[in-house]
Design a protein around this motif. Structure first.
Motif, PDB file in Angstrom:
ATOM      1  N   LEU A 110      77.650  23.566  26.724  1.00 54.31           N
ATOM      2  CA  LEU A 110      77.622  24.392  25.515  1.00 54.31           C
ATOM      3  C   LEU A 110      78.833  24.044  24.650  1.00 54.31           C
ATOM      4  CD1 LEU A 110      76.825  27.781  27.296  1.00 54.31           C
ATOM      5  CD2 LEU A 110      75.189  26.170  26.297  1.00 54.31           C
ATOM      6  N   SER A 161      70.576  32.820  31.311  1.00 51.26           N
ATOM      7  CA  SER A 161      71.211  33.573  30.216  1.00 51.26           C
ATOM      8  C   SER A 161      72.518  34.192  30.698  1.00 51.26           C
ATOM      9  CB  SER A 161      70.271  34.668  29.709  1.00 51.26           C
ATOM     10  OG  SER A 161      69.115  34.103  29.142  1.00 51.26           O
ATOM     11  N   LEU A 167      73.833  25.472  17.851  1.00 48.28           N
ATOM     12  CA  LEU A 167      74.844  26.130  18.675  1.00 48.28           C
ATOM     13  C   LEU A 167      76.264  25.800  18.226  1.00 48.28           C
ATOM     14  CD1 LEU A 167      75.792  27.814  21.064  1.00 48.28           C
ATOM     15  CD2 LEU A 167      75.366  25.859  22.548  1.00 48.28           C
ATOM     16  N   LYS A 208      71.885  32.116  21.889  1.00 49.43           N
ATOM     17  CA  LYS A 208      70.438  32.053  21.698  1.00 49.43           C
ATOM     18  C   LYS A 208      70.040  30.829  20.871  1.00 49.43           C
ATOM     19  CE  LYS A 208      69.733  37.054  22.004  1.00 49.43           C
ATOM     20  NZ  LYS A 208      69.315  38.292  21.298  1.00 49.43           N
ATOM     21  N   SER A 243      70.107  26.749  19.908  1.00 52.58           N
ATOM     22  CA  SER A 243      70.022  25.537  20.707  1.00 52.58           C
ATOM     23  C   SER A 243      70.228  24.325  19.804  1.00 52.58           C
ATOM     24  CB  SER A 243      68.657  25.436  21.405  1.00 52.58           C
ATOM     25  OG  SER A 243      67.601  25.437  20.447  1.00 52.58           O
ATOM     26  N   ARG A 287      75.220  31.440  31.160  1.00 51.26           N
ATOM     27  CA  ARG A 287      75.779  30.991  29.886  1.00 51.26           C
ATOM     28  C   ARG A 287      76.788  32.003  29.333  1.00 51.26           C
ATOM     29  NH1 ARG A 287      71.972  27.314  26.972  1.00 51.26           N
ATOM     30  NH2 ARG A 287      72.185  28.519  25.060  1.00 51.26           N
TER      31      ARG A 287
END
Length: 596
Positions: free
Chosen positions: A51, A208, A117, A111, A113, A211
């Motif tokens: 991420l 979720s 992000l 949320k 992508s 993350r």
């Protein structure tokens, strides 16, 4: 033991530094330590979790401004006044505030992508930066000065050589706890994010949650760095918390080795020293001041990334031929509890009138079949028949447009794959989904996720070791079961495709399923490997495990399964025993080449 000795030696070296180096270099090491603390969080967030965040400097600012306001204000509201009594209490308040902000921003940002992000992290990073410079109670652009030093009893960390020890104590704590976290059940769940959400969820991982966890942890590391920075400088203003600093922190993690915890320290040191040396030497070289250091700095970083794409830490490990120690499997570890399998012959899966439409395309139409415990059922059909779509609906990856799926006595239509996995369904994938840099043992151990309960805090402080030993022992047992014991500590990506498929089966078995879904398990296997796989599936059948498989190797299927369901154009065209299917004219016409 070796790791503890190495850590002890490092602590001794760090303790001796202020006595051996001039104050200038001690100050540089303070800045390196503060940056490393932020970069450790980015290793977890970006390098391991995949991420990308450009906004960590803003969280550094939250930590710095929180302690600045709390420790300098003389008129705090009653509900927060307790936090102004000491910088340590201000740290606690800062961590709580940062954690809440991170939860809010993470719930919105994560949320997104793809490229959305990182763009989202840029957006809130810029917003917080301008907020720092706008609000009057934060001192606007002038900032807040007169912060008190951090104290422990009568000892004050008010000099660079004194706060140095505190900064590096925080860095070592962050490195050790992050390393421990990654070396655990929770850590495998985090690393599984890079293997794809579908695979991780099928193994029971709440992606979720994982993350959000790493997002919050990275933010808390940045907050602690901001707290240390504020009390080292005794002054806080918005300039160190802008977007360009967020980019610099990300550079540190990537240059050091984004997937390696110690890479954060190496990257922070390299980037900080390189930046400082260029600012000192380039004006002398060119004879006047300018932004030459930024240009040269960018080119040098580009060169480093080109020559060492995984970062400097793995390059150093290769240079000195340092190899990671294989995980120790405790053979005497207590066995994990086993699932009570349904009685042989009991219906375990029912597919009732399932239809799946994608716009005008009907992938499945009025599909009906059932399975019993201890039965092997094959789902066959030509390419494009809708077999994979059917598999995905059964396992919760996809949802039927209409119809109903019942598994283990419960309607699972529309439920996510994680919930279905908890009921006792596990699966492999048509296209292998492994983590290639992780060992075979660790890949298979992902399958044990739902059989453990160790959380983030116990994992970070190694309080869940007994459970971890049991999970690894179970993974090792399944690896031996499928005949890959010789490759247990090899990187999964180094094995042949057929062996990787067997790893996926071992991972699915580690979940202790009552229903096993196998998508083309024999693809890529040699004859002897297929024989071994068939024997394994027969043993599972004898234990009462139901097996649903999609396979194109008809010799493998016909000699193994109890019944076959044949699909064409999304519909069932035949169902029966292997010998019946081999003589069915509709099947021969659609799949086996027609009849004379």
């Amino acid at each position: 033991m070796k790791r503890i000795v190495q850590l002890f030696v490092l602590v001794l070296v760090l303790a001796a530094v202020p006595a051996l180096l001039p104050p200038y270099y001690v100050t540089l090491l303070n800045y390196i330590g503060i940056s490393a603390l932020v970069a450790v969080g980015l290793v977890l967030l970006t390098g391991v979790g995949g991420l990308t965040s450009f906004g960590q400097a803003a969280f550094v600012g939250v930590g710095a401004y929180t302690t600045a306001v709390l420790t300098t204000s003389t008129s705090l509201p009653g509900w927060i006044a307790w936090a102004g009594a000491s910088p340590w209490l201000a740290l606690v308040a800062g961590l709580v505030i940062t954690g809440l902000i991170a939860l809010l921003l993470g719930s919105l940002t994560l949320k997104l992508s793809g490229h959305y992000l990182p763009l989202g992290t840029i957006a809130w990073g810029i917003s917080l930066y301008f907020l720092f410079g706008t609000l009057d109670f934060l001192g606007a652009q002038s900032g807040i000065s007169g912060l008190p030093p951090i104290t422990i009893g009568s000892f004050s960390f008010d000099e660079g050589g004194e706060i140095y020890y505190l900064i590096w104590a925080f860095v070592l704590a962050a490195v050790v706890t992050t390393h421990n976290l990654l070396d655990s059940r929770e850590g495998r769940a985090i690393r599984a994010l890079k293997g794809g959400v579908v695979m991780a969820e099928a193994m029971g991982v709440d992606t979720s949650r994982s993350r959000i966890v790493i997002f919050v942890i990275a933010a808390l590391h940045a907050c602690a760095a901001g707290w240390l920075y504020a009390h080292m400088q005794r002054l806080v203003n918005p300039s160190p918390f802008g977007l360009h600093h967020g980019i610099e922190y990300l550079f540190m993690a990537v240059v050091g080795g984004a997937g390696y915890v110690w890479g954060a320290v190496i990257g922070a040191g390299l980037v900080t020293l390189l930046n400082q040396w260029l600012q000192d030497w380039l004006p002398r070289l060119f004879g006047h001041a300018g932004n030459f250091e930024i240009i040269v700095f960018g080119l040098l970083l580009l060169l480093i990334l080109h020559r060492a794409r995984e970062g400097m830490w793995p390059a150093l490990l290769r240079l000195f031929r340092v190899k990671a120690e294989p995980k120790v499997v405790v053979e005497g570890a207590a066995a994990l509890p086993r699932r009570t399998l349904p009685a042989r012959g009991e219906v375990i899966l029912e597919v009732k009138d399932v239809t799946r439409r994608f716009g005008g395309l009907v992938a499945n139409k009025d599909m009906n079949f059932s399975m019993k415990a201890g039965e092997i059922l094959a789902l066959i059909g030509p390419n494009g028949a809708g077999k994979s779509t059917m598999f995905n609906q059964i396992s919760g990856v996809d949802t039927p447009t209409s119809g109903e799926i019942v598994f283990a006595g419960q309607v699972v239509t529309g439920r996510d794959s994680r919930e279905i996995a908890r009921l006792g369904m596990s699966r492999s994938f048509q296209h292998v989904r492994l983590l290639p840099k992780m060992s075979v043992l660790e890949n298979v151990a992902i399958g044990t996720h739902l059989r453990g309960s160790g959380g983030v805090f116990p994992s970070a402080w190694r309080m869940e070791r007994p459970e971890e030993e049991r999970l690894l022992a179970e993974a090792a047992r399944q690896i031996r079961r499928v005949g890959l014991e010789a490759h247990m500590h090899d990187e999964a990506g180094s094995l042949a495709l057929g062996q990787q498929r067997i790893i996926e089966i071992a991972r699915a078995l580690a979940a202790d399923p009552s229903l096993l879904l196998l998508d083309e398990p024999a693809a890529g296997l040699r004859f002897k490997e297929k024989e071994a796989l068939a024997e394994l599936l027969k043993k599972l059948k004898a234990e009462g495990v139901a097996i649903l498989l999609v396979e194109h190797d008809m010799d493998f299927v016909m000699g193994l399964v109890d019944r076959i369901v044949v699909m064409e154009f999304g519909q069932k065209i035949a169902e029966g025993l292997p010998e019946e299917i081999q003589q069915d004219e509709r099947v021969l016409a659609a799949y086996l080449g027609g009849v004379e």
